[in-house]
Design a protein around this motif. Sequence first.
Motif, mmCIF file in Angstrom:
data_model
loop_
_atom_site.group_PDB
_atom_site.id
_atom_site.type_symbol
_atom_site.label_atom_id
_atom_site.label_comp_id
_atom_site.label_asym_id
_atom_site.label_seq_id
_atom_site.Cartn_x
_atom_site.Cartn_y
_atom_site.Cartn_z
ATOM 1 N N ALA A 116 25.471 -18.991 -30.403
ATOM 2 C CA ALA A 116 26.204 -17.970 -31.756
ATOM 3 C C ALA A 116 27.713 -17.558 -30.822
ATOM 4 O O ALA A 116 27.490 -17.190 -29.809
ATOM 5 C CB ALA A 116 25.091 -17.030 -31.263
ATOM 6 N N LYS A 117 28.223 -17.658 -31.538
ATOM 7 C CA LYS A 117 29.582 -16.754 -31.823
ATOM 8 C C LYS A 117 29.793 -15.237 -31.256
ATOM 9 O O LYS A 117 30.293 -14.697 -30.314
ATOM 10 C CB LYS A 117 30.165 -16.899 -32.998
ATOM 11 N N LYS A 118 28.690 -14.776 -31.474
ATOM 12 C CA LYS A 118 28.491 -12.980 -31.174
ATOM 13 C C LYS A 118 26.946 -13.143 -31.098
ATOM 14 O O LYS A 118 26.034 -14.004 -31.787
ATOM 15 C CB LYS A 118 29.088 -12.126 -31.993
ATOM 16 N N PRO A 119 26.519 -12.382 -29.771
ATOM 17 C CA PRO A 119 25.332 -10.963 -29.695
ATOM 18 C C PRO A 119 24.229 -10.917 -30.955
ATOM 19 O O PRO A 119 24.868 -10.233 -31.910
ATOM 20 C CB PRO A 119 25.306 -10.459 -28.655
ATOM 21 N N VAL A 120 23.161 -11.364 -30.707
ATOM 22 C CA VAL A 120 22.321 -11.333 -31.910
ATOM 23 C C VAL A 120 20.760 -11.042 -32.329
ATOM 24 O O VAL A 120 20.703 -12.911 -31.018
ATOM 25 C CB VAL A 120 22.668 -12.887 -33.090
ATOM 26 N N LEU A 121 20.674 -10.673 -32.695
ATOM 27 C CA LEU A 121 18.683 -10.713 -32.726
ATOM 28 C C LEU A 121 18.458 -10.864 -34.156
ATOM 29 O O LEU A 121 18.425 -10.319 -35.162
ATOM 30 C CB LEU A 121 18.007 -9.420 -31.875
ATOM 31 N N MET A 122 17.123 -11.228 -33.929
ATOM 32 C CA MET A 122 16.369 -11.848 -35.433
ATOM 33 C C MET A 122 15.021 -11.344 -34.965
ATOM 34 O O MET A 122 14.096 -11.786 -33.826
ATOM 35 C CB MET A 122 16.249 -13.400 -35.716
ATOM 36 N N VAL A 123 14.190 -9.883 -35.577
ATOM 37 C CA VAL A 123 12.626 -10.076 -35.348
ATOM 38 C C VAL A 123 11.654 -11.017 -35.993
ATOM 39 O O VAL A 123 11.972 -11.445 -37.819
ATOM 40 C CB VAL A 123 12.808 -8.667 -35.818
ATOM 41 N N THR A 124 10.580 -11.717 -35.270
ATOM 42 C CA THR A 124 9.311 -12.165 -35.919
ATOM 43 C C THR A 124 8.533 -11.822 -35.563
ATOM 44 O O THR A 124 8.608 -10.997 -34.491
ATOM 45 C CB THR A 124 9.306 -13.613 -35.605
ATOM 46 N N TYR A 125 7.337 -12.377 -36.054
ATOM 47 C CA TYR A 125 5.572 -11.851 -35.551
ATOM 48 C C TYR A 125 4.968 -13.045 -34.989
ATOM 49 O O TYR A 125 4.477 -13.640 -36.003
ATOM 50 C CB TYR A 125 4.871 -11.117 -36.233
ATOM 51 N N ASP A 126 4.250 -13.131 -33.912
ATOM 52 C CA ASP A 126 3.895 -13.937 -33.034
ATOM 53 C C ASP A 126 1.894 -13.452 -34.156
ATOM 54 O O ASP A 126 1.459 -12.742 -33.405
ATOM 55 C CB ASP A 126 3.668 -13.693 -31.837
ATOM 56 N N VAL A 127 1.562 -14.622 -34.890
ATOM 57 C CA VAL A 127 0.572 -14.154 -35.076
ATOM 58 C C VAL A 127 -0.802 -14.279 -34.014
ATOM 59 O O VAL A 127 -1.434 -13.713 -34.113
ATOM 60 C CB VAL A 127 0.080 -14.923 -36.200
ATOM 61 N N GLU A 128 -0.896 -15.302 -33.378
ATOM 62 C CA GLU A 128 -1.571 -15.630 -32.483
ATOM 63 C C GLU A 128 -1.320 -14.817 -31.676
ATOM 64 O O GLU A 128 -3.047 -14.519 -31.106
ATOM 65 C CB GLU A 128 -1.426 -17.039 -31.520
ATOM 66 N N LYS A 129 -0.320 -14.405 -31.027
ATOM 67 C CA LYS A 129 -0.207 -13.373 -29.683
ATOM 68 C C LYS A 129 -0.845 -11.947 -30.564
ATOM 69 O O LYS A 129 -0.947 -10.656 -29.690
ATOM 70 C CB LYS A 129 0.913 -13.491 -29.295
ATOM 71 N N ARG A 130 -0.394 -11.715 -31.412
ATOM 72 C CA ARG A 130 -0.532 -10.927 -32.519
ATOM 73 C C ARG A 130 0.546 -9.156 -31.692
ATOM 74 O O ARG A 130 0.023 -7.792 -30.801
ATOM 75 C CB ARG A 130 -2.113 -10.146 -32.065
ATOM 76 N N ARG A 131 2.006 -9.897 -31.377
ATOM 77 C CA ARG A 131 2.778 -9.436 -30.722
ATOM 78 C C ARG A 131 3.973 -9.208 -31.127
ATOM 79 O O ARG A 131 4.525 -10.617 -31.713
ATOM 80 C CB ARG A 131 2.635 -8.739 -29.493
ATOM 81 N N SER A 132 5.451 -8.101 -31.951
ATOM 82 C CA SER A 132 6.062 -9.080 -32.008
ATOM 83 C C SER A 132 7.365 -9.700 -30.563
ATOM 84 O O SER A 132 6.573 -9.792 -30.068
ATOM 85 C CB SER A 132 7.799 -7.715 -32.399
ATOM 86 N N ARG A 133 7.808 -10.936 -31.986
ATOM 87 C CA ARG A 133 8.807 -11.340 -30.988
ATOM 88 C C ARG A 133 10.320 -11.250 -31.512
ATOM 89 O O ARG A 133 10.600 -11.585 -32.444
ATOM 90 C CB ARG A 133 8.612 -13.147 -31.417
ATOM 91 N N VAL A 134 11.253 -10.667 -30.934
ATOM 92 C CA VAL A 134 12.723 -10.215 -30.752
ATOM 93 C C VAL A 134 13.361 -12.202 -30.805
ATOM 94 O O VAL A 134 13.448 -12.534 -28.656
ATOM 95 C CB VAL A 134 13.011 -9.389 -30.782
ATOM 96 N N LEU A 135 13.596 -12.578 -31.292
ATOM 97 C CA LEU A 135 14.147 -14.153 -30.911
ATOM 98 C C LEU A 135 15.740 -13.596 -31.025
ATOM 99 O O LEU A 135 16.978 -13.257 -32.347
ATOM 100 C CB LEU A 135 14.646 -15.426 -31.805
ATOM 101 N N LYS A 136 16.761 -13.624 -29.613
ATOM 102 C CA LYS A 136 18.026 -13.136 -29.398
ATOM 103 C C LYS A 136 18.918 -14.408 -28.596
ATOM 104 O O LYS A 136 18.673 -14.460 -28.163
ATOM 105 C CB LYS A 136 17.113 -12.712 -27.574
ATOM 106 N N SER A 137 19.818 -14.022 -28.577
ATOM 107 C CA SER A 137 21.089 -15.312 -28.590
ATOM 108 C C SER A 137 21.370 -14.773 -26.725
ATOM 109 O O SER A 137 21.812 -15.829 -26.170
ATOM 110 C CB SER A 137 21.933 -15.428 -28.963
#
Length: 300
Positions: A116-137
Amino acid sequence: METRYILSCDGGGIRGAASAAFLEKLETELGIDLVDTFDLFAGTSTGAIIVAGIAGKGWSAREVGELYNYQNANTIFDKSVWDKMLGVVQTEPKYDGKGKRRLLNKNLGVTKLSNAKKPVLMVTYDVEKRRSRVLKSFKAGSFKPGTITLAEAADASSAAPTYFPTVKVGNSWLIDGGVIANNPALCAYAEAMKLFPGDEIRMLSVGTGHRTRVISGKDSQKFGALEWMRHDLMGIVMDESVVEYQMSVILEDNYLRVTSDLEEVSDDMDNTSRQNLRDLKALGESWFDNNRQQLEQFFA
């Protein structure tokens, strides 16, 4: 001490067209290059698609806005005649997600999240682990950035339950981060504290409009699962107002929230009619007009 600018973009399906229109007017009217100006980008759902384009690929807001044109919108939200006939009684996701994935792959290509050209994060949720997953560059976190593409991250973050199927990324099954953080501002702030210790943080948080449809409190006493779904349960789950409150308390005048009630515009996440797309563009442009003075001060 430096001043660090953060751009945070909410989820909201096709209503991201309003966010893109606001950002385009911000660029043209104030002469701001989004990629150069902001130091960190955060997005959930449709907001993840927006920041994937800007921070990931270096696009202008005008280029991002093209993702929300009539043809593309109906590629993302595309369903068969049979699906349309089933309506609320359908037992599978409203859309198969293939059009969305195809569009993201076409526009974001095979670019890795780590590139990525600049730092970026996108928020998701893991349905099996039952917790948030923040995808970061910029950091391994839940996944190594080099193993995920921008398209995969944006696809997962925008996989809204009941609308799109769960998305497999690596060995994880992810859904729309809007179920936990439709407004990703607090996630962005937490990361900024680690990325820019000691610096002043200013955050521009762009919404997709507040739902205004009425739900009768008295009637809701008798709602079961089906009735709650018919009365916008997903909209309630994805409400972003608590994060607005938290960030306004934490950052005070350094937090600028841009959004409005959806009084004259459809609050549906998948209304892709030509008229609604025009209304959303006009709404986003009005957000700039109504906040111009605050925006000029924010970037002063």
